[in-house]
Write an enzyme that holds these catalytic residues in place. Structure first.
Site, short mmCIF file in Angstrom:
data_model
loop_
_atom_site.label_atom_id
_atom_site.label_comp_id
_atom_site.label_asym_id
_atom_site.label_seq_id
_atom_site.Cartn_x
_atom_site.Cartn_y
_atom_site.Cartn_z
N ALA A 1 19.79 -5.89 -8.87
CA ALA A 1 19.94 -5.23 -7.57
C ALA A 1 19.53 -3.77 -7.65
O ALA A 1 19.79 -3.09 -8.64
CB ALA A 1 21.38 -5.34 -7.10
N THR B 1 7.72 -1.13 -10.32
CA THR B 1 6.48 -0.36 -10.21
C THR B 1 5.34 -0.94 -11.03
O THR B 1 4.22 -0.45 -10.97
CB THR B 1 6.71 1.09 -10.68
OG1 THR B 1 7.11 1.06 -12.05
CG2 THR B 1 7.77 1.78 -9.85
N LYS B 2 5.65 -1.96 -11.86
CA LYS B 2 4.62 -2.57 -12.70
C LYS B 2 4.92 -4.05 -12.86
O LYS B 2 6.00 -4.52 -12.50
CB LYS B 2 4.56 -1.88 -14.07
CG LYS B 2 5.82 -2.05 -14.89
CD LYS B 2 5.71 -1.32 -16.22
CE LYS B 2 6.95 -1.57 -17.05
NZ LYS B 2 6.87 -0.93 -18.36
N HIS C 1 0.86 -1.19 0.00
CA HIS C 1 0.00 0.00 0.00
C HIS C 1 0.89 1.24 0.00
O HIS C 1 2.11 1.14 0.11
CB HIS C 1 -0.92 0.00 1.22
CG HIS C 1 -0.23 0.36 2.50
ND1 HIS C 1 0.63 -0.48 3.12
CD2 HIS C 1 -0.27 1.49 3.23
CE1 HIS C 1 1.09 0.10 4.21
NE2 HIS C 1 0.57 1.30 4.30
#
Length: 171
Positions: free
Chosen positions: A109, A114-115, A62
């Site tokens: 690394a 994000t998707k 979240h």
């Protein structure tokens, strides 16, 4: 007080994998887990079989609702995270809410994922993007194979110290 002692015991004496399972992370067979950063909703994380998660990898289910809370005081949103089979997640990577990772994936690394990404790719960067595929990785790095897995520490050290320069990976 007893719960606090139990929590301390878990944190310091259980393996990372046992700790993760105890807080609700679903983990498949044959995994190597070297992190304890599973966020505040670890039960929303599912990890497949034969996955290596290296140190300081962080999962977040979240976030960012804070900026809307003055207007919507009770707002909260979450995203499940699903990691496929045969995945390697490099040190200090961050996996964000709602991300699914396919099978046979290498995450470099320090990546910020994000998707979602499909199977058989190598991803890296901030934000993470596809940088290669696993087949090319295999073709490139097989020529550098030294078959040291299982060697004792001293034999491995001797081999690496005396190895000719051309046998090391160069970037």
């Amino acid at each position: 007080m007893l719960n606090r002692i139990k929590s301390i015991y878990k944190r310091y004496f259980w393996t990372d994998e046992k700790y993760a399972r105890s807080i609700g992370v679903k983990i498949g067979r044959g995994c190597k887990i070297a992190t304890r950063y599973f966020g505040s909703e670890p039960y929303l994380i599912e990890i497949g079989n034969h996955v290596q998660i290296t140190s300081d990898v962080r999962f977040s289910n979240h976030g960012a609702a804070w900026v809307l809370r003055e207007k919507y005081p009770k707002i909260d949103f979450f995203g499940k995270i699903k990691i496929g089979n045969n995945v390697y997640i490099g040190n200090c990577s961050i996996i964000l809410p709602g991300v699914s990772i396919g099978d046979n994936v290498i995450i470099g690394a320090g990546s910020v994922v994000t998707k979602s990404f499909p199977s058989n790719v190598i991803i890296g960067g901030n934000p993470a993007k596809v940088i290669s595929d696993v087949k090319k990785f295999e073709e490139t790095y097989l020529s550098y194979d030294l078959s040291t897995k299982g060697l004792d520490k001293k034999k491995k050290q001797d081999l690496l110290i005396n190895l000719e320069e051309g046998r090391f990976i160069r970037k």
